[in-house]
Design a protein around this motif. Structure first.
Motif, PDB file in Angstrom:
ATOM      1  N   ALA A  96       0.821  -1.212   0.000  1.00 58.24           N
ATOM      2  CA  ALA A  96       0.000   0.000   0.000  1.00 58.24           C
ATOM      3  C   ALA A  96       0.854   1.259   0.000  1.00 58.24           C
ATOM      4  O   ALA A  96       0.454   2.294  -0.530  1.00 58.24           O
ATOM      5  CB  ALA A  96      -0.933  -0.013   1.215  1.00 58.24           C
ATOM      6  N   GLY A  97       2.040   1.178   0.591  1.00 57.80           N
ATOM      7  CA  GLY A  97       2.920   2.337   0.663  1.00 57.80           C
ATOM      8  C   GLY A  97       3.868   2.469  -0.513  1.00 57.80           C
ATOM      9  O   GLY A  97       4.736   3.345  -0.510  1.00 57.80           O
ATOM     10  N   GLY A  98       3.729   1.589  -1.504  1.00 58.03           N
ATOM     11  CA  GLY A  98       4.555   1.694  -2.699  1.00 58.03           C
ATOM     12  C   GLY A  98       5.829   0.887  -2.664  1.00 58.03           C
ATOM     13  O   GLY A  98       6.649   0.983  -3.586  1.00 58.03           O
ATOM     14  N   GLY A  99       6.008   0.079  -1.626  1.00 55.79           N
ATOM     15  CA  GLY A  99       7.177  -0.790  -1.566  1.00 55.79           C
ATOM     16  C   GLY A  99       6.896  -2.137  -2.204  1.00 55.79           C
ATOM     17  O   GLY A  99       5.866  -2.348  -2.844  1.00 55.79           O
ATOM     18  N   ILE A 100       7.816  -3.054  -2.009  1.00 57.50           N
ATOM     19  CA  ILE A 100       7.678  -4.412  -2.532  1.00 57.50           C
ATOM     20  C   ILE A 100       7.872  -5.390  -1.377  1.00 57.50           C
ATOM     21  O   ILE A 100       8.862  -5.310  -0.647  1.00 57.50           O
ATOM     22  CB  ILE A 100       8.704  -4.684  -3.640  1.00 57.50           C
ATOM     23  N   ALA A 101       6.922  -6.302  -1.211  1.00 60.08           N
ATOM     24  CA  ALA A 101       6.993  -7.317  -0.159  1.00 60.08           C
ATOM     25  C   ALA A 101       7.151  -8.690  -0.794  1.00 60.08           C
ATOM     26  O   ALA A 101       6.344  -9.091  -1.636  1.00 60.08           O
ATOM     27  CB  ALA A 101       5.730  -7.274   0.707  1.00 60.08           C
ATOM     28  N   LEU A 102       8.180  -9.397  -0.397  1.00 60.68           N
ATOM     29  CA  LEU A 102       8.405 -10.773  -0.840  1.00 60.68           C
ATOM     30  C   LEU A 102       8.147 -11.695   0.350  1.00 60.68           C
ATOM     31  O   LEU A 102       8.555 -11.391   1.473  1.00 60.68           O
ATOM     32  CB  LEU A 102       9.844 -10.958  -1.324  1.00 60.68           C
ATOM     33  N   THR A 103       7.462 -12.807   0.108  1.00 56.87           N
ATOM     34  CA  THR A 103       7.174 -13.762   1.174  1.00 56.87           C
ATOM     35  C   THR A 103       7.136 -15.173   0.596  1.00 56.87           C
ATOM     36  O   THR A 103       7.011 -15.350  -0.621  1.00 56.87           O
ATOM     37  CB  THR A 103       5.800 -13.486   1.830  1.00 56.87           C
ATOM     38  N   PRO A 104       7.196 -16.190   1.451  1.00 57.61           N
ATOM     39  CA  PRO A 104       7.043 -17.556   0.947  1.00 57.61           C
ATOM     40  C   PRO A 104       5.724 -17.766   0.218  1.00 57.61           C
ATOM     41  O   PRO A 104       5.665 -18.479  -0.786  1.00 57.61           O
ATOM     42  CB  PRO A 104       7.112 -18.405   2.222  1.00 57.61           C
ATOM     43  N   HIS A 105       4.652 -17.127   0.700  1.00 59.75           N
ATOM     44  CA  HIS A 105       3.336 -17.299   0.088  1.00 59.75           C
ATOM     45  C   HIS A 105       3.243 -16.586  -1.257  1.00 59.75           C
ATOM     46  O   HIS A 105       2.673 -17.126  -2.221  1.00 59.75           O
ATOM     47  CB  HIS A 105       2.253 -16.759   1.034  1.00 59.75           C
ATOM     48  N   LEU A 106       3.812 -15.386  -1.365  1.00 54.48           N
ATOM     49  CA  LEU A 106       3.699 -14.586  -2.581  1.00 54.48           C
ATOM     50  C   LEU A 106       4.723 -14.968  -3.643  1.00 54.48           C
ATOM     51  O   LEU A 106       4.413 -15.008  -4.837  1.00 54.48           O
ATOM     52  CB  LEU A 106       3.856 -13.101  -2.248  1.00 54.48           C
ATOM     53  N   THR A 107       5.946 -15.225  -3.219  1.00 54.30           N
ATOM     54  CA  THR A 107       7.045 -15.382  -4.182  1.00 54.30           C
ATOM     55  C   THR A 107       7.893 -16.633  -3.957  1.00 54.30           C
ATOM     56  O   THR A 107       8.867 -16.846  -4.687  1.00 54.30           O
ATOM     57  CB  THR A 107       7.959 -14.140  -4.134  1.00 54.30           C
ATOM     58  N   GLY A 108       7.559 -17.435  -2.948  1.00 49.28           N
ATOM     59  CA  GLY A 108       8.345 -18.632  -2.681  1.00 49.28           C
ATOM     60  C   GLY A 108       9.726 -18.336  -2.146  1.00 49.28           C
ATOM     61  O   GLY A 108      10.655 -19.137  -2.295  1.00 49.28           O
ATOM     62  N   THR A 109       9.896 -17.182  -1.514  1.00 49.27           N
ATOM     63  CA  THR A 109      11.190 -16.744  -0.989  1.00 49.27           C
ATOM     64  C   THR A 109      11.071 -16.499   0.509  1.00 49.27           C
ATOM     65  O   THR A 109       9.998 -16.587   1.098  1.00 49.27           O
ATOM     66  CB  THR A 109      11.635 -15.435  -1.654  1.00 49.27           C
ATOM     67  N   ASP A 110      12.196 -16.160   1.134  1.00 57.03           N
ATOM     68  CA  ASP A 110      12.131 -15.606   2.479  1.00 57.03           C
ATOM     69  C   ASP A 110      11.385 -14.278   2.416  1.00 57.03           C
ATOM     70  O   ASP A 110      11.133 -13.728   1.330  1.00 57.03           O
ATOM     71  CB  ASP A 110      13.543 -15.371   3.026  1.00 57.03           C
ATOM     72  N   GLY A 111      11.044 -13.750   3.575  1.00 54.66           N
ATOM     73  CA  GLY A 111      10.342 -12.471   3.625  1.00 54.66           C
ATOM     74  C   GLY A 111      11.318 -11.303   3.515  1.00 54.66           C
ATOM     75  O   GLY A 111      12.262 -11.194   4.301  1.00 54.66           O
ATOM     76  N   PHE A 112      11.086 -10.439   2.537  1.00 52.32           N
ATOM     77  CA  PHE A 112      11.907  -9.239   2.359  1.00 52.32           C
ATOM     78  C   PHE A 112      11.008  -8.058   2.016  1.00 52.32           C
ATOM     79  O   PHE A 112       9.934  -8.222   1.419  1.00 52.32           O
ATOM     80  CB  PHE A 112      12.926  -9.411   1.227  1.00 52.32           C
ATOM     81  N   TYR A 113      11.477  -6.874   2.374  1.00 52.98           N
ATOM     82  CA  TYR A 113      10.811  -5.634   1.976  1.00 52.98           C
ATOM     83  C   TYR A 113      11.824  -4.777   1.242  1.00 52.98           C
ATOM     84  O   TYR A 113      13.006  -4.720   1.606  1.00 52.98           O
ATOM     85  CB  TYR A 113      10.288  -4.885   3.197  1.00 52.98           C
ATOM     86  N   PHE A 114      11.351  -4.079   0.220  1.00 53.66           N
ATOM     87  CA  PHE A 114      12.199  -3.220  -0.591  1.00 53.66           C
ATOM     88  C   PHE A 114      11.462  -1.930  -0.929  1.00 53.66           C
ATOM     89  O   PHE A 114      10.276  -1.958  -1.289  1.00 53.66           O
ATOM     90  CB  PHE A 114      12.584  -3.923  -1.902  1.00 53.66           C
ATOM     91  N   CYS A 115      12.167  -0.809  -0.820  1.00 56.51           N
ATOM     92  CA  CYS A 115      11.609   0.456  -1.307  1.00 56.51           C
ATOM     93  C   CYS A 115      12.766   1.346  -1.761  1.00 56.51           C
ATOM     94  O   CYS A 115      13.774   1.474  -1.056  1.00 56.51           O
ATOM     95  CB  CYS A 115      10.799   1.154  -0.209  1.00 56.51           C
ATOM     96  N   ALA A 116      12.641   1.923  -2.941  1.00 57.98           N
ATOM     97  CA  ALA A 116      13.645   2.849  -3.479  1.00 57.98           C
ATOM     98  C   ALA A 116      13.093   4.259  -3.396  1.00 57.98           C
ATOM     99  O   ALA A 116      11.966   4.527  -3.810  1.00 57.98           O
ATOM    100  CB  ALA A 116      13.980   2.484  -4.925  1.00 57.98           C
ATOM    101  N   LEU A 117      13.923   5.162  -2.862  1.00 54.41           N
ATOM    102  CA  LEU A 117      13.530   6.558  -2.679  1.00 54.41           C
ATOM    103  C   LEU A 117      14.522   7.445  -3.415  1.00 54.41           C
ATOM    104  O   LEU A 117      15.723   7.382  -3.148  1.00 54.41           O
ATOM    105  CB  LEU A 117      13.523   6.921  -1.183  1.00 54.41           C
ATOM    106  N   ARG A 118      14.027   8.260  -4.343  1.00 60.26           N
ATOM    107  CA  ARG A 118      14.913   9.129  -5.121  1.00 60.26           C
ATOM    108  C   ARG A 118      14.924  10.529  -4.532  1.00 60.26           C
ATOM    109  O   ARG A 118      13.878  11.095  -4.223  1.00 60.26           O
ATOM    110  CB  ARG A 118      14.464   9.176  -6.566  1.00 60.26           C
ATOM    111  N   ARG A 119      16.137  11.072  -4.396  1.00 66.61           N
ATOM    112  CA  ARG A 119      16.256  12.461  -3.912  1.00 66.61           C
ATOM    113  C   ARG A 119      15.912  13.411  -5.051  1.00 66.61           C
ATOM    114  O   ARG A 119      16.489  13.335  -6.135  1.00 66.61           O
ATOM    115  CB  ARG A 119      17.660  12.704  -3.400  1.00 66.61           C
ATOM    116  N   VAL A 120      14.983  14.294  -4.804  1.00 63.08           N
ATOM    117  CA  VAL A 120      14.542  15.261  -5.814  1.00 63.08           C
ATOM    118  C   VAL A 120      14.677  16.663  -5.273  1.00 63.08           C
ATOM    119  O   VAL A 120      14.713  16.888  -4.077  1.00 63.08           O
ATOM    120  CB  VAL A 120      13.093  14.998  -6.243  1.00 63.08           C
ATOM    121  N   GLY A 121      14.721  17.631  -6.158  1.00 65.82           N
ATOM    122  CA  GLY A 121      14.748  19.022  -5.737  1.00 65.82           C
ATOM    123  C   GLY A 121      16.119  19.472  -5.258  1.00 65.82           C
ATOM    124  O   GLY A 121      17.082  18.737  -5.221  1.00 65.82           O
TER     125      GLY A 121
END
Length: 430
Positions: A405-430
């Protein structure tokens, strides 16, 4: 050893873990040293019994009406290993090395099933206090997520493109029947087997010794790829630890550009030197923790990667004992550490640079909530669209449910067959 003896040994190991409060790995090692007659197959089977007992501790205990080591191991034998309760009892009576014969209540419970009124958190095999967080993260699928996190993990490997390719790695390990990973284009996996199946020891393989591959969960490979490090960039790996993601970044950058590998804990950083040499990673400069170690990098980095300290809830399949040790106080401590390191990390970015935030957690407090709090406190950052980033990285659409919901990426055994990981990339602007 026959199965009754293995069950008895698993009960002893779990009892040791509970009474002496020591890690499961240490208790298993101690049992092996004290019982040298046991072969490698016996030790693997006993380890599987112990870890299976801890993975589904809540539901096993609910079935048995008890969470004693004996109750948990008996539940594993029937629920997870598909043993017949009556036949198992007969084998106990005939084997002096096995557990005591089953009581009438134990036999009845092993032949039964969880009652319909069993609480959701018990069915999910998670601590009760975490149920609201998991439901917030995964909605109506949170029970299925918990159940998947209570399964056995595969053994995943990442091909080191600096020295090899995936075909060569698979040929080197052909005796283990490896298959290609479903998402990572350079990954190799060996799915977990049932019952007393042994995990292949790939670190003695010639290919490993030559640096052709590293042991790395596919989820970790995915988030390292999503980090987007490109040849020629200046990259700071701020929580490098033993160097798993550092090595993946070096491979992606083809040894071009510069990676600065840093960790605040000198002991965690120690293994990285030998790993860099074996992998042929020549564009990595290790910065040991000391005052001013990174001052010359302020405002100069194209990319800062933060593999943040976290609760490790995404690794429950591999370390199920930590599931039951986690407390609200420890979660709060990790959240505070993450907030501080995000503020620290952004200082090293140049304008237009990218801050990469990664955790091995499935809890929203450490993931979407943390990113939202950072953006509220630190102006000038935008979330890089996850859907487009996934397609750019892997050439296909993201699996259903992985974009949060916050725009990140969640990996889990149920969703992707992997360990659980969270990822989010933030670009510096301005």
């Amino acid at each position: 050893m026959r199965l009754p003896g293995r069950l008895s040994a698993a009960i002893d190991v779990l009892t040791d873990v509970e009474t002496r409060r020591r890690p499961v790995s240490e208790a298993l090692k101690a049992w092996g040293l004290n019982n040298r007659f046991a072969g490698a197959g016996d030790r693997a089977a006993i380890g599987n019994l112990v870890y299976d007992a801890l993975r589904r501790r809540q539901s096993h205990a609910a079935l048995m009406g008890s969470d004693t080591p004996r109750a948990l191991v008996l539940a594993v034998a029937v629920r997870d290993w598909s043993e017949d309760a009556q036949a198992l009892n007969e084998s106990f009576a005939a084997d002096s090395h096995g557990p005591d014969v089953l009581s009438e209540e134990e036999l009845a419970r092993l032949k039964g099933s969880l009652p319909e009124e069993t609480e959701d958190w018990v069915r999910a095999d998670v601590p009760e206090w975490l149920a609201p967080s998991l439901e917030r993260a995964f909605g109506p699928d949170w029970i299925a997520e918990g159940q998947a996190m209570a399964g056995r993990p595969s053994l995943d490997l990442r091909t080191n493109l600096l020295k090899s390719n995936r075909d060569r790695v698979m040929k080197s390990l052909a005796r283990f029947e490896p298959v290609e990973t479903a998402i990572s284009p350079i990954g190799v996996t060996m799915p977990a087997g049932p019952r007393d199946a042994r995990t292949p020891n790939v670190t003695t393989d010639e290919g490993y010794l030559k640096g052709w591959f590293e042991v790395q969960d596919q989820g970790s490979q995915i988030v390292a790829a999503l980090a987007g490090a490109r040849p020629g960039e200046q990259v700071l790996d701020l929580c490098a630890g033993a160097g798993g993601k550092t090595l993946a970044l070096a491979s992606a950058m083809m040894n071009k550009g510069q990676i600065f590998a840093y960790d605040s804990d000198r002991n965690r950083l120690a293994p990285i030197y030998d790993r860099l040499k074996r992998n042929g990673a020549r564009n990595v400069q290790v910065r040991a923790p000391q005052p001013g170690a990174l001052d010359d990098l302020l405002g100069k980095m194209d990319r800062v990667v933060i593999d943040a300290p976290c609760t490790g809830t995404g690794t429950w399949r591999r370390r199920p004992d930590t599931k039951w040790k986690l407390t609200p106080e420890l979660l709060a401590q990790r959240v505070a550490e993450q907030a501080a390191i995000l503020q620290e990390g952004q200082r090293y970015l140049k304008p237009g640079g990218t801050l990469v935030y990664i955790t091995c957690s499935i809890l929203p407090e450490e993931n979407d909530d943390q990113v939202a709090a950072f953006r509220a406190a630190q102006a000038g950052f935008e979330v890089v669209p996850a859907t487009a980033l996934w397609r750019e990285t892997f050439g296909s659409g993201a699996p259903a449910g992985v974009v949060t919901a916050g725009g990140g990426i969640a990996l889990t055994p149920h969703l992707t067959g992997t360990d659980g990981f969270y990822f989010c990339a933030l670009r510096r602007v301005g």
